[in-house]
Design a protein around this motif. Structure first.
Motif, PDB file in Angstrom:
ATOM      1  N   ARG A  56      -5.357 -17.679  72.297  1.00 15.45           N
ATOM      2  CA  ARG A  56      -4.055 -18.155  71.823  1.00 15.45           C
ATOM      3  C   ARG A  56      -4.229 -19.543  71.202  1.00 15.45           C
ATOM      4  O   ARG A  56      -5.013 -20.354  71.678  1.00 15.45           O
ATOM      5  N   THR A  57      -3.467 -19.819  70.167  1.00 20.35           N
ATOM      6  CA  THR A  57      -3.601 -21.085  69.448  1.00 20.35           C
ATOM      7  C   THR A  57      -2.461 -22.034  69.822  1.00 20.35           C
ATOM      8  O   THR A  57      -1.534 -21.672  70.542  1.00 20.35           O
ATOM      9  N   GLY A  58      -2.541 -23.226  69.274  1.00 23.73           N
ATOM     10  CA  GLY A  58      -1.504 -24.222  69.524  1.00 23.73           C
ATOM     11  C   GLY A  58      -0.286 -24.071  68.642  1.00 23.73           C
ATOM     12  O   GLY A  58       0.592 -24.945  68.653  1.00 23.73           O
ATOM     13  N   ASN A  59      -0.168 -22.968  67.902  1.00 24.48           N
ATOM     14  CA  ASN A  59       0.954 -22.775  66.985  1.00 24.48           C
ATOM     15  C   ASN A  59       2.105 -21.998  67.612  1.00 24.48           C
ATOM     16  O   ASN A  59       2.944 -21.432  66.903  1.00 24.48           O
ATOM     17  N   ARG A  60       2.141 -21.975  68.926  1.00 22.88           N
ATOM     18  CA  ARG A  60       3.286 -21.387  69.620  1.00 22.88           C
ATOM     19  C   ARG A  60       4.575 -22.037  69.108  1.00 22.88           C
ATOM     20  O   ARG A  60       4.645 -23.236  68.855  1.00 22.88           O
ATOM     21  N   LYS A  61       5.626 -21.230  69.017  1.00 20.56           N
ATOM     22  CA  LYS A  61       6.945 -21.756  68.655  1.00 20.56           C
ATOM     23  C   LYS A  61       8.007 -21.003  69.451  1.00 20.56           C
ATOM     24  O   LYS A  61       7.979 -19.775  69.532  1.00 20.56           O
ATOM     25  N   ASP A  62       8.923 -21.774  70.056  1.00 21.50           N
ATOM     26  CA  ASP A  62      10.015 -21.196  70.830  1.00 21.50           C
ATOM     27  C   ASP A  62      11.284 -21.196  69.992  1.00 21.50           C
ATOM     28  O   ASP A  62      11.614 -22.205  69.361  1.00 21.50           O
ATOM     29  N   LEU A  77       0.891 -15.995  60.375  1.00 24.21           N
ATOM     30  CA  LEU A  77       1.670 -16.905  61.202  1.00 24.21           C
ATOM     31  C   LEU A  77       3.107 -17.019  60.704  1.00 24.21           C
ATOM     32  O   LEU A  77       4.058 -16.937  61.495  1.00 24.21           O
ATOM     33  N   ASP A  78       3.292 -17.182  59.407  1.00 26.90           N
ATOM     34  CA  ASP A  78       4.648 -17.287  58.863  1.00 26.90           C
ATOM     35  C   ASP A  78       5.434 -16.003  59.099  1.00 26.90           C
ATOM     36  O   ASP A  78       6.641 -16.031  59.377  1.00 26.90           O
ATOM     37  N   ARG A  79       4.751 -14.884  58.999  1.00 23.63           N
ATOM     38  CA  ARG A  79       5.419 -13.601  59.242  1.00 23.63           C
ATOM     39  C   ARG A  79       5.848 -13.488  60.705  1.00 23.63           C
ATOM     40  O   ARG A  79       6.930 -12.981  61.009  1.00 23.63           O
ATOM     41  N   LEU A  80       5.000 -13.976  61.614  1.00 23.61           N
ATOM     42  CA  LEU A  80       5.352 -13.961  63.030  1.00 23.61           C
ATOM     43  C   LEU A  80       6.589 -14.817  63.287  1.00 23.61           C
ATOM     44  O   LEU A  80       7.506 -14.410  64.000  1.00 23.61           O
ATOM     45  N   TYR A  81       6.623 -16.010  62.705  1.00 22.55           N
ATOM     46  CA  TYR A  81       7.790 -16.881  62.884  1.00 22.55           C
ATOM     47  C   TYR A  81       9.050 -16.215  62.324  1.00 22.55           C
ATOM     48  O   TYR A  81      10.124 -16.275  62.935  1.00 22.55           O
ATOM     49  N   ALA A  82       8.922 -15.597  61.157  1.00 17.87           N
ATOM     50  CA  ALA A  82      10.084 -14.932  60.549  1.00 17.87           C
ATOM     51  C   ALA A  82      10.569 -13.786  61.432  1.00 17.87           C
ATOM     52  O   ALA A  82      11.783 -13.582  61.604  1.00 17.87           O
ATOM     53  N   LEU A  83       9.643 -13.041  62.005  1.00 14.99           N
ATOM     54  CA  LEU A  83      10.014 -11.955  62.904  1.00 14.99           C
ATOM     55  C   LEU A  83      10.754 -12.501  64.118  1.00 14.99           C
ATOM     56  O   LEU A  83      11.772 -11.942  64.550  1.00 14.99           O
ATOM     57  N   CYS A  84      10.265 -13.604  64.681  1.00 18.56           N
ATOM     58  CA  CYS A  84      10.916 -14.187  65.855  1.00 18.56           C
ATOM     59  C   CYS A  84      12.324 -14.678  65.530  1.00 18.56           C
ATOM     60  O   CYS A  84      13.241 -14.557  66.358  1.00 18.56           O
ATOM     61  N   ARG A  85      12.523 -15.209  64.332  1.00 18.68           N
ATOM     62  CA  ARG A  85      13.866 -15.627  63.931  1.00 18.68           C
ATOM     63  C   ARG A  85      14.803 -14.417  63.856  1.00 18.68           C
ATOM     64  O   ARG A  85      15.972 -14.482  64.259  1.00 18.68           O
ATOM     65  N   THR A  86      14.277 -13.316  63.349  1.00 18.29           N
ATOM     66  CA  THR A  86      15.071 -12.094  63.279  1.00 18.29           C
ATOM     67  C   THR A  86      15.419 -11.593  64.674  1.00 18.29           C
ATOM     68  O   THR A  86      16.572 -11.243  64.962  1.00 18.29           O
ATOM     69  N   VAL A  87      14.428 -11.558  65.542  1.00 22.04           N
ATOM     70  CA  VAL A  87      14.658 -11.074  66.906  1.00 22.04           C
ATOM     71  C   VAL A  87      15.606 -11.995  67.656  1.00 22.04           C
ATOM     72  O   VAL A  87      16.402 -11.550  68.489  1.00 22.04           O
ATOM     73  N   ARG A  88      15.561 -13.294  67.342  1.00 24.92           N
ATOM     74  CA  ARG A  88      16.476 -14.239  67.983  1.00 24.92           C
ATOM     75  C   ARG A  88      17.927 -13.789  67.781  1.00 24.92           C
ATOM     76  O   ARG A  88      18.730 -13.818  68.712  1.00 24.92           O
ATOM     77  N   THR A  89      18.262 -13.374  66.580  1.00 24.18           N
ATOM     78  CA  THR A  89      19.629 -12.929  66.322  1.00 24.18           C
ATOM     79  C   THR A  89      19.934 -11.622  67.051  1.00 24.18           C
ATOM     80  O   THR A  89      21.078 -11.396  67.464  1.00 24.18           O
ATOM     81  N   LEU A  90      18.926 -10.770  67.228  1.00 27.30           N
ATOM     82  CA  LEU A  90      19.145  -9.482  67.891  1.00 27.30           C
ATOM     83  C   LEU A  90      19.388  -9.644  69.387  1.00 27.30           C
ATOM     84  O   LEU A  90      20.109  -8.834  69.988  1.00 27.30           O
ATOM     85  N   VAL A  91      18.798 -10.665  70.011  1.00 26.48           N
ATOM     86  CA  VAL A  91      18.949 -10.822  71.462  1.00 26.48           C
ATOM     87  C   VAL A  91      20.039 -11.817  71.836  1.00 26.48           C
ATOM     88  O   VAL A  91      20.317 -11.999  73.023  1.00 26.48           O
ATOM     89  N   ASP A  92      20.673 -12.452  70.845  1.00 29.73           N
ATOM     90  CA  ASP A  92      21.761 -13.370  71.161  1.00 29.73           C
ATOM     91  C   ASP A  92      22.844 -12.723  72.007  1.00 29.73           C
ATOM     92  O   ASP A  92      23.316 -13.327  72.987  1.00 29.73           O
ATOM     93  N   PRO A  93      23.284 -11.495  71.691  1.00 28.36           N
ATOM     94  CA  PRO A  93      24.329 -10.882  72.531  1.00 28.36           C
ATOM     95  C   PRO A  93      23.877 -10.607  73.963  1.00 28.36           C
ATOM     96  O   PRO A  93      24.722 -10.428  74.849  1.00 28.36           O
ATOM     97  N   LEU A  94      22.570 -10.597  74.194  1.00 29.11           N
ATOM     98  CA  LEU A  94      22.039 -10.330  75.532  1.00 29.11           C
ATOM     99  C   LEU A  94      21.829 -11.609  76.334  1.00 29.11           C
ATOM    100  O   LEU A  94      21.380 -11.547  77.482  1.00 29.11           O
ATOM    101  N   ARG A  95      22.130 -12.777  75.748  1.00 27.35           N
ATOM    102  CA  ARG A  95      21.987 -14.087  76.398  1.00 27.35           C
ATOM    103  C   ARG A  95      20.543 -14.347  76.843  1.00 27.35           C
ATOM    104  O   ARG A  95      20.297 -14.871  77.918  1.00 27.35           O
TER     105      ARG A  95
END
Length: 405
Positions: free
Chosen positions: A226-232, A189-207
């Motif tokens: 799917r669990t309740g640990n979704r994070k946006d 789970l922590d690895r998934l969140y870390a990956l999403c934070r990384t991808v967040r920076t990659l898609v910022d230029p794409l709005r």
């Protein structure tokens, strides 16, 4: 000093917006079509619910009146009261898009004036350079999916391969999102969140509005859930919201559900994130009981959208509405003189509509509390009227470009 409780029933729209055709949604009507299905028996499910849509408390506050004002048609199988006991109306979205951030930001006084970025290709949806960046920056062997998909379906299809290869499942929709599904134990789970934070920076230029972590558990033999640990992971609102104004004035703020994620955790106060609509209402009431004068509680109830709208589950959606309706008297009982509560929505997700995506709709607005006048709110030309009105109510001045009631 006044307090305000704002509850967003995620996706509970009340009729196609005038520009719905531009989104492929002309004729959509989340509440209207659910009521129609229930009146015709298509909303029945053994052991869950049956009969016409039964929302006596919300109808008492003016929901049926708001729906009829929005569409020009009465809700099928519903006898609306002659005189609602709350202030009722409906809101028209001025922001572009039909997704959660644009709806919530506009409700909070910050309409979206820019065009969101989207991944429009149904297959190979993500640009090759983005995929290469995700793989490199995430130290991944690759990704799975890379297409438009329903989250439940694509997890069922690719979860076993994900476990075998270690490749996360990446997919999108007509909304401005990139979603990443991964197994909580095999991937982490922590690895998934870390990956999403990384991808967040990659898609910022794409709005791109949101990168969403979609964790799940299970096995090929027993199935996956799917669990309740979704994070946006959302971009922050580009301008001031009512949350920002309140935080600057050191007012008490409590946010329940995914409000913190939607506003990029900016000025979101004490964040509470239980799992399930009932648990979120219970948590909101507990926080409300201790909320000081001048405080603001902002709640998102996401189950309508994720569990029933996207899954095109009419009986489930109707049952969830009826379950929330049974909680409304508890909300009313918690209000003291000077308090106001507002129930609204951020977009539609018509479970009778083709596909699995949001629908561009008007949203109901119900305002109530001790001593609140019972005059109609009418048609509101922006969701931002809510922030403007609550700002006046809370004594901080109108927030955003909306017009207060």
């Amino acid at each position: 000093m006044a307090r305000a409780l704002l509850i967003v029933l995620d996706s509970v729209g009340c009729g196609a917006a005038e520009d719905a055709g531009a989104y492929g949604d002309a004729g959509s009507d989340t509440l209207g079509h659910i009521a129609q299905a229930c009146a015709e028996g298509r909303g029945d499910r053994e052991g869950l619910r049956s009969g016409p849509l039964n929302l006596p408390n919300l109808f008492r506050l003016g929901l049926a009146h708001a729906c009829e004002a929005s569409t020009g048609r009465p809700l099928a199988g519903v006898a609306k009261p002659a005189q609602p006991q709350g202030r009722w109306g409906y809101g028209v979205e001025v922001s572009q898009g039909k997704d959660t951030p644009s709806g919530h930001w506009e409700i909070a006084g910050c309409p979206v004036s820019f065009r969101w970025g989207y991944f429009t290709a149904l297959e190979n949806s993500f640009p090759a350079e983005l995929v290469a960046g995700i793989v490199k920056e995430g130290s991944l062997p690759g990704i799975l999916g890379n297409r438009h998909a329903s989250g439940v379906a694509i997890i069922d299809e690719l979860a076993a391969e994900h476990i075998r290869t270690g490749k996360p499942i990446c997919y999108t929709s007509v909304d401005s999102v990139l979603q990443i599904a991964a197994h909580e134990e095999h991937f982490g789970l922590d690895r998934l969140y870390a990956l999403c934070r990384t991808v967040r920076t990659l898609v910022d230029p794409l709005r791109i509005g949101r990168v969403i972590a979609r964790p799940f558990t299970g096995s090929p033999e027993e199935g996956f859930t799917r669990t309740g640990n979704r994070k946006d992971f959302a971009i922050p609102p580009p301008q001031e919201t009512i949350l920002d104004r309140l935080a600057a004035l050191a007012r008490p703020i409590v946010t329940v559900g995914k409000i913190g994620d939607i506003f990029a955790h900016r000025a979101t106060g004490v964040e509470i994130k239980p799992f399930g609509n009932a648990a979120m209402v219970e948590a909101a009431l507990e926080a409300w009981d201790g909320l000081p004068d001048g405080g603001f509680c902002f709640v998102n109830l996401v189950d309508f959208d994720t569990e029933f709208g996207h899954r095109r589950d009419v009986p489930g959606y109707a049952a969830a509405l009826e379950a929330f309706d049974r909680l409304v008297p508890h909300l009313e009982a918690a209000l003291r003189p000077g308090d106001i509560a507002v129930i609204t929505a951020d977009h539609g997700n018509d479970p009778t509509w083709p596909g699995t995506d949001h629908t561009r709709e008007h949203v109901p607005i119900l305002a109530f509390g001790p001593g609140i006048p019972r005059t109609p709110l009418g048609r509101r030309e922006s969701f931002a009227d809510i922030a403007a009105s609550l700002g006046i109510w809370l004594g901080i001045g109108p927030v955003g470009p909306g017009r207060h009631w």
